[in-house]
Design a protein around this motif. Structure first.
Motif, mmCIF file in Angstrom:
data_model
loop_
_atom_site.group_PDB
_atom_site.id
_atom_site.type_symbol
_atom_site.label_atom_id
_atom_site.label_comp_id
_atom_site.label_asym_id
_atom_site.label_seq_id
_atom_site.Cartn_x
_atom_site.Cartn_y
_atom_site.Cartn_z
ATOM 1 N N GLY A 1 -4.080 38.742 18.148
ATOM 2 C CA GLY A 1 -3.314 39.840 18.734
ATOM 3 C C GLY A 1 -3.679 40.063 20.190
ATOM 4 O O GLY A 1 -2.809 40.304 21.031
ATOM 5 N N GLU A 2 -4.961 39.980 20.489
ATOM 6 C CA GLU A 2 -5.401 40.140 21.874
ATOM 7 C C GLU A 2 -4.856 39.006 22.743
ATOM 8 O O GLU A 2 -4.450 39.236 23.894
ATOM 9 N N ALA A 3 -4.835 37.794 22.213
ATOM 10 C CA ALA A 3 -4.320 36.652 22.970
ATOM 11 C C ALA A 3 -2.829 36.829 23.252
ATOM 12 O O ALA A 3 -2.361 36.542 24.362
ATOM 13 N N VAL A 4 -2.088 37.309 22.264
ATOM 14 C CA VAL A 4 -0.657 37.533 22.449
ATOM 15 C C VAL A 4 -0.435 38.630 23.487
ATOM 16 O O VAL A 4 0.421 38.509 24.368
ATOM 17 N N THR A 5 -1.227 39.694 23.403
ATOM 18 C CA THR A 5 -1.114 40.788 24.372
ATOM 19 C C THR A 5 -1.403 40.298 25.786
ATOM 20 O O THR A 5 -0.676 40.622 26.719
ATOM 21 N N ASP A 6 -2.454 39.505 25.929
ATOM 22 C CA ASP A 6 -2.791 38.962 27.248
ATOM 23 C C ASP A 6 -1.672 38.081 27.773
ATOM 24 O O ASP A 6 -1.318 38.144 28.952
ATOM 25 N N GLY A 7 -1.097 37.259 26.912
ATOM 26 C CA GLY A 7 0.006 36.393 27.323
ATOM 27 C C GLY A 7 1.220 37.198 27.751
ATOM 28 O O GLY A 7 1.864 36.888 28.757
ATOM 29 N N ALA A 8 1.515 38.257 27.021
ATOM 30 C CA ALA A 8 2.662 39.098 27.364
ATOM 31 C C ALA A 8 2.430 39.800 28.701
ATOM 32 O O ALA A 8 3.345 39.918 29.519
ATOM 33 N N GLN A 9 1.211 40.241 28.936
ATOM 34 C CA GLN A 9 0.905 40.901 30.202
ATOM 35 C C GLN A 9 1.012 39.923 31.372
ATOM 36 O O GLN A 9 1.479 40.280 32.454
ATOM 37 N N ASP A 10 0.590 38.691 31.162
ATOM 38 C CA ASP A 10 0.725 37.670 32.205
ATOM 39 C C ASP A 10 2.190 37.430 32.546
ATOM 40 O O ASP A 10 2.555 37.303 33.716
ATOM 41 N N VAL A 11 3.035 37.375 31.537
ATOM 42 C CA VAL A 11 4.465 37.166 31.755
ATOM 43 C C VAL A 11 5.053 38.341 32.515
ATOM 44 O O VAL A 11 5.849 38.168 33.446
ATOM 45 N N GLN A 12 4.669 39.560 32.166
ATOM 46 C CA GLN A 12 5.169 40.743 32.848
ATOM 47 C C GLN A 12 4.772 40.730 34.321
ATOM 48 O O GLN A 12 5.554 41.131 35.189
ATOM 49 N N ARG A 13 3.560 40.286 34.613
ATOM 50 C CA ARG A 13 3.100 40.235 36.012
ATOM 51 C C ARG A 13 3.919 39.234 36.822
ATOM 52 O O ARG A 13 4.149 39.424 38.009
#
Length: 46
Positions: free
Chosen positions: A32-44
């Protein structure tokens, strides 16, 4: 994007090999943390 997430989660479960329910919970949390980090990277990047 979904394929990358699914592949990452699958690889994580295969490589970590959880033996207990507690270990499984930690694996899910880490995924879940990895998915969250990936989503935040995409948003940036947007």
């Amino acid at each position: 994007m979904k394929k990358v997430i699914i592949a990452s989660l699958t690889a994580m479960f295969v490589l970590t090999g959880c033996n207990t329910f507690a270990g499984f919970g930690q694996d899910v949390e880490n995924a879940g943390e990895a998915v969250t980090d990936g989503a935040q990277d995409v948003q940036r990047k947007i």
